[in-house]
Design a protein around this motif. Sequence first.
Motif, PDB file in Angstrom:
ATOM      1  N   PHE A 292      81.732  18.072   4.773  1.00  0.00           N
ATOM      2  CA  PHE A 292      82.781  18.413   3.811  1.00  0.00           C
ATOM      3  C   PHE A 292      84.173  18.119   4.368  1.00  0.00           C
ATOM      4  N   LEU A 293      84.301  18.084   5.689  1.00  0.00           N
ATOM      5  CA  LEU A 293      85.609  17.810   6.287  1.00  0.00           C
ATOM      6  C   LEU A 293      85.987  16.339   6.177  1.00  0.00           C
ATOM      7  N   VAL A 294      85.021  15.479   5.926  1.00  0.00           N
ATOM      8  CA  VAL A 294      85.295  14.040   5.816  1.00  0.00           C
ATOM      9  C   VAL A 294      85.001  13.485   4.420  1.00  0.00           C
ATOM     10  N   LEU A 295      84.328  14.275   3.593  1.00  0.00           N
ATOM     11  CA  LEU A 295      83.859  13.771   2.301  1.00  0.00           C
ATOM     12  C   LEU A 295      84.990  13.257   1.403  1.00  0.00           C
ATOM     13  N   PRO A 296      86.129  13.944   1.279  1.00  0.00           N
ATOM     14  CA  PRO A 296      87.192  13.374   0.430  1.00  0.00           C
ATOM     15  C   PRO A 296      87.650  11.998   0.908  1.00  0.00           C
ATOM     16  N   ASP A 297      87.750  11.835   2.224  1.00  0.00           N
ATOM     17  CA  ASP A 297      88.163  10.534   2.767  1.00  0.00           C
ATOM     18  C   ASP A 297      87.129   9.454   2.477  1.00  0.00           C
ATOM     19  N   LEU A 298      85.862   9.816   2.579  1.00  0.00           N
ATOM     20  CA  LEU A 298      84.802   8.845   2.317  1.00  0.00           C
ATOM     21  C   LEU A 298      84.779   8.445   0.846  1.00  0.00           C
ATOM     22  N   LEU A 299      85.025   9.405  -0.035  1.00  0.00           N
ATOM     23  CA  LEU A 299      85.026   9.090  -1.459  1.00  0.00           C
ATOM     24  C   LEU A 299      86.152   8.104  -1.787  1.00  0.00           C
ATOM     25  N   ILE A 300      87.320   8.308  -1.185  1.00  0.00           N
ATOM     26  CA  ILE A 300      88.435   7.374  -1.382  1.00  0.00           C
ATOM     27  C   ILE A 300      88.112   6.017  -0.771  1.00  0.00           C
TER      28      ILE A 300
END
Length: 462
Positions: A292-300
């Motif tokens: 969850f700490l990296v998921l927003p970055d991966l989605l972008i």
Amino acid sequence: MPQTPDTTLQDALDAERAGNRETARTLCLRLLERAPTGPQAPAAHDALARLLVGHDMAAAADHALAAWRLTPQDPTRRSNLWQLLTHLGEAGDVARLQGREDCVGLVALGNALRRDGQALRAERAYRRALDLYPELSFTLSRLACLCAEQHRLEEADALFVQAAERHGGRDAVTRTDPAFLQSLRAAPPPTGIRATVQEGAGAAARPLVVYACCDAVYARKFLPTMVRSIAEDSGLDCAIALHLVNPDAEAEATVAALAAAHGADRFIILRESIDLSPLGDNAKTYYACSRFLVLPDLLIRWQRPVLMLDVDLLAIRDLNPLLATSARSDLGMMSHALKRLDIWSLLYADVLHIRPTTGALRFLDLTRRYIRHFLDRGLPVWFLDQAALAAVHLAGFTAEAAPRLTIYPADIHSSTVMVDGEGRYWTDDSAYFYSVRATGGGQHAVHRLKRRAGTTADVKPG
């Protein structure tokens, strides 16, 4: 020569280990009759709780409470009692529990009434337990979850804070005040993680990314079966992203073998190195939360839908029909209505279908902020990820349009698995996944399962 309390306790524990439950129960009760407050009494109550939990959870909770009262600073006994008080009390128990005025009976009645849809009477039972037994702080947690269910969010938050001050645990990482969530959103951006990314040449051409995160131990134990199920049984045209936290040489060899077997061009490998020694036994919380700490970055970065799965899951049939149900939502997640007595089970973190929308990014950004807030304060409490999901869902968007969420039913998980000596397995036909943990422990470790042979209906009796 008469038995001493020590020898009686040892004989009881030996009988329990040997499966002689009635003998163990008799010996424990005999010990407690002779020495109800002796040094052996807490262990005898522990044993009786274990022996009773499968068929009379309220009676098990009585013994867990007695053990805790004798040793109130013992963290294991505190946790055992919290778990039992959280889960006891079924809808069909209401009549049997009516009239009980002891603290376990009142909490059990409150739980049973909630499960029976009688929320007002449940609240009265919880409040009476608090009035009569104010030292039993665990009731605060039950009442807080009831308030959260009714969207009395500020009231629930105050109760969670009070419970956390008394006994810590999951209540310490559970907040439902919209003002608290807004303060997280207004704070500076949280730090993500430090990781390297290795993307296969063909990964970008795939319309979906299946993403799983784990440590080196789970990589060795679960990745081969999980990846094989995605590549061969899921029906998905997908890249496979594997996020390895502190991988060792054996985990790297496992991943290399998977890439060779299923096509290295479709794999995306994230490698994260972090010192988790300060977390001790709570490092498992970080493994669950790191994604969850990296998921927003991966989605972008990927700009494609992501299917995030627990690493001990197996896809047991074509997943496209499931993903189609959430294709017009920002996120798809599983919930279990019967387990909503706990806010931590409101939304499950094991299956998330995430579309690259503004709504999904808003949801995941706030989830990351929530998790990071508690990790940075030295509270790596197990279930932090699901506490975050529930808090964001309930209280994160009270003053603005909420992201659109599709709720998957609990029976997307197979409740049965049958395995032969060659590792071939049979599961429910209607489910989409099998998981050891999500199905309540399961009958077999996932790493034993090699190839799905069919459904349980195909297994002929005899």
